[in-house]
Design a protein around this motif. Structure first.
Motif, short mmCIF file in Angstrom:
data_model
loop_
_atom_site.label_atom_id
_atom_site.label_comp_id
_atom_site.label_asym_id
_atom_site.label_seq_id
_atom_site.Cartn_x
_atom_site.Cartn_y
_atom_site.Cartn_z
N ALA A 123 35.56 -37.26 -5.49
CA ALA A 123 34.22 -36.68 -5.30
C ALA A 123 33.94 -36.35 -3.83
N LYS A 124 34.72 -36.92 -2.92
CA LYS A 124 34.60 -36.58 -1.50
C LYS A 124 35.39 -35.33 -1.15
N LEU A 125 36.30 -34.93 -2.04
CA LEU A 125 37.20 -33.82 -1.75
C LEU A 125 37.00 -32.62 -2.67
N GLY A 126 36.19 -32.79 -3.73
CA GLY A 126 36.00 -31.70 -4.67
C GLY A 126 37.13 -31.57 -5.67
N LEU A 127 37.82 -32.67 -5.97
CA LEU A 127 38.92 -32.66 -6.93
C LEU A 127 38.53 -33.39 -8.21
N VAL A 128 39.41 -33.38 -9.20
CA VAL A 128 39.16 -34.04 -10.48
C VAL A 128 40.14 -35.20 -10.64
N TYR A 129 39.62 -36.39 -10.95
CA TYR A 129 40.48 -37.54 -11.15
C TYR A 129 41.18 -37.41 -12.50
N PRO A 130 42.49 -37.69 -12.59
CA PRO A 130 43.23 -37.51 -13.84
C PRO A 130 42.60 -38.27 -15.00
N ALA A 131 42.65 -37.67 -16.19
CA ALA A 131 42.01 -38.26 -17.36
C ALA A 131 42.59 -39.62 -17.71
N ASP A 132 43.93 -39.74 -17.66
CA ASP A 132 44.52 -41.02 -18.03
C ASP A 132 44.20 -42.10 -17.01
N SER A 133 44.06 -41.73 -15.74
CA SER A 133 43.67 -42.70 -14.72
C SER A 133 42.23 -43.14 -14.92
N THR A 134 41.37 -42.21 -15.28
CA THR A 134 39.98 -42.55 -15.58
C THR A 134 39.91 -43.51 -16.76
N ALA A 135 40.73 -43.26 -17.79
CA ALA A 135 40.75 -44.13 -18.96
C ALA A 135 41.26 -45.52 -18.59
N ARG A 136 42.29 -45.59 -17.76
CA ARG A 136 42.82 -46.90 -17.34
C ARG A 136 41.78 -47.66 -16.53
#
Length: 260
Positions: free
Chosen positions: A136-149
């Motif tokens: 969120a500081k860089l304007g990118l998207v965190y990977p879905a599987d990492s978010t799930a983990r």
């Protein structure tokens, strides 16, 4: 392996991968990501190795990707795709390892470093451990599987807080949320090696089966979500906000995002 990534076998059944780039807080460029992936593959292919410990230098675990190197690579679409494929191959090498992985964390564990740590079976922390998810500081998207983990470990609300605000958790907060295993260690590498020894003499087929099941349960995503997240990721990487985020990072100033 490389000057940055080293592989050792300090005890029967135990392999250790160390990241050594302290001048960059162990941030990884493309060649280092490639070496790290090969390190995991080497130890996974070694039938004598039953546990892998991943660690950094004292005071730094992994500050993720080398943002400047990735931004430079992103100027050319072919180079950016090759670079990103190298990173995802490294994540896959850790995720697909047939043996448990223990992350010994003493210092920043940020971005891609956090992504690595989330794929480990255990995260043991020293007093200097600091966890952050900064897209969120860089304007990118965190990977879905990492978010799930992350959500599976700390709960949905804490995961939202970490991703939405890009706020950091210190060692005590990591223990309290369940992100870290056990108590804060004076020497997390020694604690990791002790835990590894307790696993290394157990039935490997049992441990491998359990790791496979638990990983699948943590990352089962609804049908179609991967494609949706991939589209959002491409949109973010091509956005003005990403350019602004990188510029702000290099200038050490607060970014001003517009949503475009």
């Amino acid at each position: 392996m490389s000057q940055i990534i080293t592989v050792s076998r300090p005890a029967p059944g135990i392999g250790v991968i160390s990241i050594n780039r302290p001048e960059k807080r162990n941030a990884l460029n493309e060649s280092a990501w490639d070496a790290l992936a090969r390190g995991f593959s080497e130890l996974t292919d070694d039938r004598e190795v039953r546990v892998i410990v991943l660690t950094g230098v004292p005071g730094a675990f992994c500050a993720g990707d080398d943002i400047g190197a990735f931004a430079e690579a992103s100027k050319d679409p072919v180079t950016r795709e090759r670079y990103w494929n190298t990173i995802t191959r490294c994540y896959a090498a850790l995720s697909d390892a047939s043996v448990p992985v223990i992350a010994a964390i003493d210092g920043p564990c940020v971005g891609g470093g956090m992504t690595l740590a989330l794929r480990a079976d255990f995260r043991l922390v020293g007093r200097r451990a600091l966890f952050s998810v900064p897209p969120a500081k860089l304007g990118l998207v965190y990977p879905a599987d990492s978010t799930a983990r992350l959500a599976a470990l700390v709960g949905a609300q804490a995961a939202r807080y970490m991703i939405y605000t890009a706020a950091s958790l210190d060692a005590a907060e990591a223990v309290a949320t369940g992100l870290a295993w056990g108590d804060i260690a004076e020497d997390p590498v020694a604690e990791a090696l002790s835990l590894a020894a307790k696993i290394a003499d157990k039935a490997p087929l049992t441990v491998t089966a359990a790791r496979t099941v638990l990983n699948r349960l943590a990352t089962q995503l609804p049908e179609g979500l991967a494609d949706e997240i991939a589209a959002l990721t491409r949109k973010a990487e091509d956005s003005d906000d990403y350019v602004e985020g990188v510029s702000a990072f290099k200038a050490k100033r607060a970014p001003v995002f517009t949503g475009r």
